[in-house]
Design an enzyme around this catalytic site. Structure first.
Site, PDB file in Angstrom:
ATOM      1  N   ASN A   1     -28.241  13.725   2.572  1.00  0.00           N
ATOM      2  CA  ASN A   1     -27.164  14.602   3.046  1.00  0.00           C
ATOM      3  C   ASN A   1     -27.784  15.689   3.917  1.00  0.00           C
ATOM      4  O   ASN A   1     -28.546  16.520   3.425  1.00  0.00           O
ATOM      5  CB  ASN A   1     -26.457  15.208   1.816  1.00  0.00           C
ATOM      6  CG  ASN A   1     -25.333  16.155   2.181  1.00  0.00           C
ATOM      7  OD1 ASN A   1     -25.190  16.550   3.334  1.00  0.00           O
ATOM      8  ND2 ASN A   1     -24.540  16.522   1.187  1.00  0.00           N
TER       9      ASN A   1
ATOM     10  N   CYS B   1     -21.055  21.765   4.971  1.00  0.00           N
ATOM     11  CA  CYS B   1     -20.849  20.347   5.328  1.00  0.00           C
ATOM     12  C   CYS B   1     -19.710  20.154   6.330  1.00  0.00           C
ATOM     13  O   CYS B   1     -19.674  19.170   7.054  1.00  0.00           O
ATOM     14  CB  CYS B   1     -20.569  19.528   4.084  1.00  0.00           C
ATOM     15  SG  CYS B   1     -21.873  19.684   2.870  1.00  0.00           S
TER      16      CYS B   1
ATOM     17  N   HIS C   1     -18.604  12.676   6.651  1.00  0.00           N
ATOM     18  CA  HIS C   1     -19.792  13.462   6.292  1.00  0.00           C
ATOM     19  C   HIS C   1     -20.552  12.695   5.221  1.00  0.00           C
ATOM     20  O   HIS C   1     -19.958  12.197   4.260  1.00  0.00           O
ATOM     21  CB  HIS C   1     -19.366  14.842   5.789  1.00  0.00           C
ATOM     22  CG  HIS C   1     -20.431  15.521   4.996  1.00  0.00           C
ATOM     23  ND1 HIS C   1     -21.688  15.743   5.502  1.00  0.00           N
ATOM     24  CD2 HIS C   1     -20.451  16.006   3.721  1.00  0.00           C
ATOM     25  CE1 HIS C   1     -22.431  16.332   4.568  1.00  0.00           C
ATOM     26  NE2 HIS C   1     -21.701  16.499   3.485  1.00  0.00           N
TER      27      HIS C   1
HETATM   28  O1  UT7 Z   1     -22.148  17.630   0.772  1.00  0.00           O
HETATM   29  C1  UT7 Z   1     -21.546  18.555  -0.085  1.00  0.00           C
HETATM   30  C2  UT7 Z   1     -20.696  17.889  -1.056  1.00  0.00           C
HETATM   31  N1  UT7 Z   1     -21.496  17.307  -2.082  1.00  0.00           N
HETATM   32  C3  UT7 Z   1     -21.030  16.316  -2.773  1.00  0.00           C
HETATM   33  O2  UT7 Z   1     -19.942  15.855  -2.497  1.00  0.00           O
HETATM   34  C4  UT7 Z   1     -21.825  15.808  -3.952  1.00  0.00           C
HETATM   35  C5  UT7 Z   1     -20.901  15.487  -5.083  1.00  0.00           C
HETATM   36  N2  UT7 Z   1     -21.541  15.102  -6.323  1.00  0.00           N
HETATM   37  C6  UT7 Z   1     -22.311  14.006  -6.434  1.00  0.00           C
HETATM   38  O3  UT7 Z   1     -22.587  13.307  -5.470  1.00  0.00           O
HETATM   39  C7  UT7 Z   1     -22.776  13.598  -7.806  1.00  0.00           C
HETATM   40  O4  UT7 Z   1     -22.119  14.400  -8.789  1.00  0.00           O
HETATM   41  C8  UT7 Z   1     -24.326  13.713  -7.999  1.00  0.00           C
HETATM   42  C9  UT7 Z   1     -25.011  12.637  -7.194  1.00  0.00           C
HETATM   43  C10 UT7 Z   1     -24.803  15.080  -7.584  1.00  0.00           C
HETATM   44  C11 UT7 Z   1     -24.689  13.495  -9.467  1.00  0.00           C
HETATM   45  O5  UT7 Z   1     -24.218  12.236  -9.913  1.00  0.00           O
HETATM   46  P1  UT7 Z   1     -23.383  12.138 -11.267  1.00  0.00           P
HETATM   47  O6  UT7 Z   1     -23.079  10.717 -11.440  1.00  0.00           O
HETATM   48  O7  UT7 Z   1     -22.218  13.079 -11.162  1.00  0.00           O
HETATM   49  O8  UT7 Z   1     -24.442  12.589 -12.352  1.00  0.00           O
HETATM   50  P2  UT7 Z   1     -24.389  13.841 -13.361  1.00  0.00           P
HETATM   51  O9  UT7 Z   1     -24.519  15.122 -12.640  1.00  0.00           O
HETATM   52  O10 UT7 Z   1     -23.219  13.670 -14.275  1.00  0.00           O
HETATM   53  O11 UT7 Z   1     -25.692  13.609 -14.209  1.00  0.00           O
HETATM   54  C12 UT7 Z   1     -25.834  12.465 -15.071  1.00  0.00           C
HETATM   55  C13 UT7 Z   1     -27.186  12.526 -15.740  1.00  0.00           C
HETATM   56  C14 UT7 Z   1     -27.471  13.882 -16.403  1.00  0.00           C
HETATM   57  O12 UT7 Z   1     -28.208  13.622 -17.569  1.00  0.00           O
HETATM   58  P3  UT7 Z   1     -27.487  13.610 -19.018  1.00  0.00           P
HETATM   59  O13 UT7 Z   1     -26.884  14.977 -19.178  1.00  0.00           O
HETATM   60  O14 UT7 Z   1     -26.462  12.526 -18.933  1.00  0.00           O
HETATM   61  O15 UT7 Z   1     -28.610  13.318 -19.948  1.00  0.00           O
HETATM   62  C15 UT7 Z   1     -28.370  14.591 -15.408  1.00  0.00           C
HETATM   63  O16 UT7 Z   1     -29.233  15.521 -16.018  1.00  0.00           O
HETATM   64  O17 UT7 Z   1     -28.226  12.346 -14.771  1.00  0.00           O
HETATM   65  C16 UT7 Z   1     -29.170  13.437 -14.865  1.00  0.00           C
HETATM   66  N3  UT7 Z   1     -29.706  13.674 -13.526  1.00  0.00           N
HETATM   67  C17 UT7 Z   1     -30.738  12.978 -13.017  1.00  0.00           C
HETATM   68  N4  UT7 Z   1     -31.490  12.002 -13.522  1.00  0.00           N
HETATM   69  C18 UT7 Z   1     -32.460  11.497 -12.737  1.00  0.00           C
HETATM   70  C19 UT7 Z   1     -29.269  14.571 -12.589  1.00  0.00           C
HETATM   71  N5  UT7 Z   1     -30.000  14.444 -11.493  1.00  0.00           N
HETATM   72  C20 UT7 Z   1     -30.917  13.471 -11.723  1.00  0.00           C
HETATM   73  C21 UT7 Z   1     -31.945  12.896 -10.938  1.00  0.00           C
HETATM   74  N6  UT7 Z   1     -32.685  11.916 -11.486  1.00  0.00           N
HETATM   75  N7  UT7 Z   1     -32.206  13.286  -9.675  1.00  0.00           N
END
Ligand code: UT7
Length: 336
Positions: free
Chosen positions: A293, A116, A263
């Protein structure tokens, strides 16, 4: 004597094929609501008919626009810098493919592996070559084919809904005026977090036959891994630090920022940074809603779009900032 460099021309290209959140919900357990709420993304582009070497070929499409806008001939390019995490081949890098497609004789091509942050790392390299007088015109490309390597089952939903394909390019040239152009670049990395956002194989360490042997049920771990919340926490901290460093180095205040182009990792990250620096909506450019992204391509695509929409005028202070896998992070301060 040290010369100064400027961005002389910008271009971008994204595939026509639009993939909405609802399209992804047909492939995996996800929803438009979840994706928009957590990331801001509404749709992204996925490669369908972009040629045999899509990463290089999308880069060339963006590059041709940038070269024309810079008002130079392709044979005036002294160096190609190509940033990607998804090269067309394991080796060689896609930079030499671009050189071949553009039919530029005897021009070196350098590939950058900083995910990135790749575009800003490349910008910094270009800036140094121009400062010393070694080169006058450098073609810098960021291009990605994510869709070719993502897990579109529910197992991969935490990563695969985020990323999109596309390319952006810039011609970096020697500036005619002191004070105009790239004022400073700031690069960082912290390798202890390398595996928090990574694609481990195939590689020399995780070679294909071994992976298949270890996974006879075809559950082959060829897909990227991301510790989402861990990456998020580091991203908001590092974005803020490296933007502040860029301002301080140049004696600028937050009110001097005409446009911040972060980014496009997650709209929530951009909004956090915007709130932290108390920037108005007009001072920050986001387009992750349309493209997801696109890693090394995200800043040049956004910068091109901002310029095309008259959001950048001569004399403006433009800040670029990025954070991603490595971890690597970076910023650049430009007087346009
Ligand atoms: O460009 C490189 C740098 N990248 C970044 O900076 C990305 C940084 N991270 C993020 O943007 C966020 O952490 C994400 C968008 C990837 C994830 O969002 P989050 O609010 O941190 O969600 P999470 O990973 O804590 O997941 C919450 C819940 C989980 O379910 P449980 O364990 O609470 O039941 C996941 O399994 O959401 C679930 N989940 C989804 N649900 C529906 C994860 N992905 C999905 C999905 N659709 N696509």
């Amino acid at each position: 004597m040290l010369y100064q460099s400027k961005i002389a021309g910008l271009g971008s290209y994204v595939p026509d094929n639009v993939v909405t959140n609802d399209d992804l919900a047909k492939l995996m357990d996800t929803s438009d609501e979840w994706i928009q709420e957590r990331t801001g993304i509404k749709e992204r582009r996925h490669i369908k008919e972009e040629g045999e070497n899509p990463v290089a070929e999308m880069g060339v499409k963006a590059a041709k626009i940038a070269i024309e806008r810079a008002g130079i001939d392709k044979d005036e390019i002294d160096l190609i810098i190509f940033a990607t995490l998804s090269p067309d081949y394991y080796f060689p890098g896609s930079g030499v493919l671009v050189q071949d497609i553009l039919a530029i004789e005897n021009c070196p091509a350098l590939d950058i592996r900083n995910q990135c942050s790749g575009f800003i790392y490349g910008l910094s390299v270009a800036d140094q070559f121009i400062k010393t007088g070694m080169y006058k015109n450098i073609l810098l490309i960021g291009s990605e084919n994510h869709s070719g390597g993502l897990d579109f089952t529910t197992r991969g939903r935490g990563v695969s809904v985020l990323f999109g394909d596309g390319a952006g390019a810039a011609v970096i040239s020697r500036s005619d005026y002191v004070g105009q152009g790239i004022l400073s670049t700031h690069l960082y990395s912290e390798g202890k977090h390398a595996l928090e956002l990574a694609l481990k194989g195939p590689s020399t360490n995780h070679w294909v036959p071994e992976i298949i042997k270890e996974n006879p049920q075809e559950d082959i771990p060829y897909f990227p891994y991301m510790n989402g919340q861990y990456v998020f926490k580091h991203a908001v901290q590092r974005f803020s630090e490296v933007i502040k460093e860029g301002l301080d180095t140049n004696g600028l205040e937050v009110s001097d920022i005409d446009l911040l182009v972060p980014h496009q990792a997650n709209l929530r990250i951009s909004q956090f940074v915007q709130r932290k620096f108390k920037l108005s909506d007009d001072q920050v450019y986001n387009n992750i809603q349309k493209y997801g992204n696109t890693t090394a391509a995200s800043i040049p695509i956004a910068l091109t779009e901002a310029w095309e929409n008259d959001k950048i005028k001569p004399g403006d202070n433009v800040i670029l900032a990025a954070f991603g896998s490595g971890f690597t992070w970076a910023s650049a301060v430009i007087n346009w």
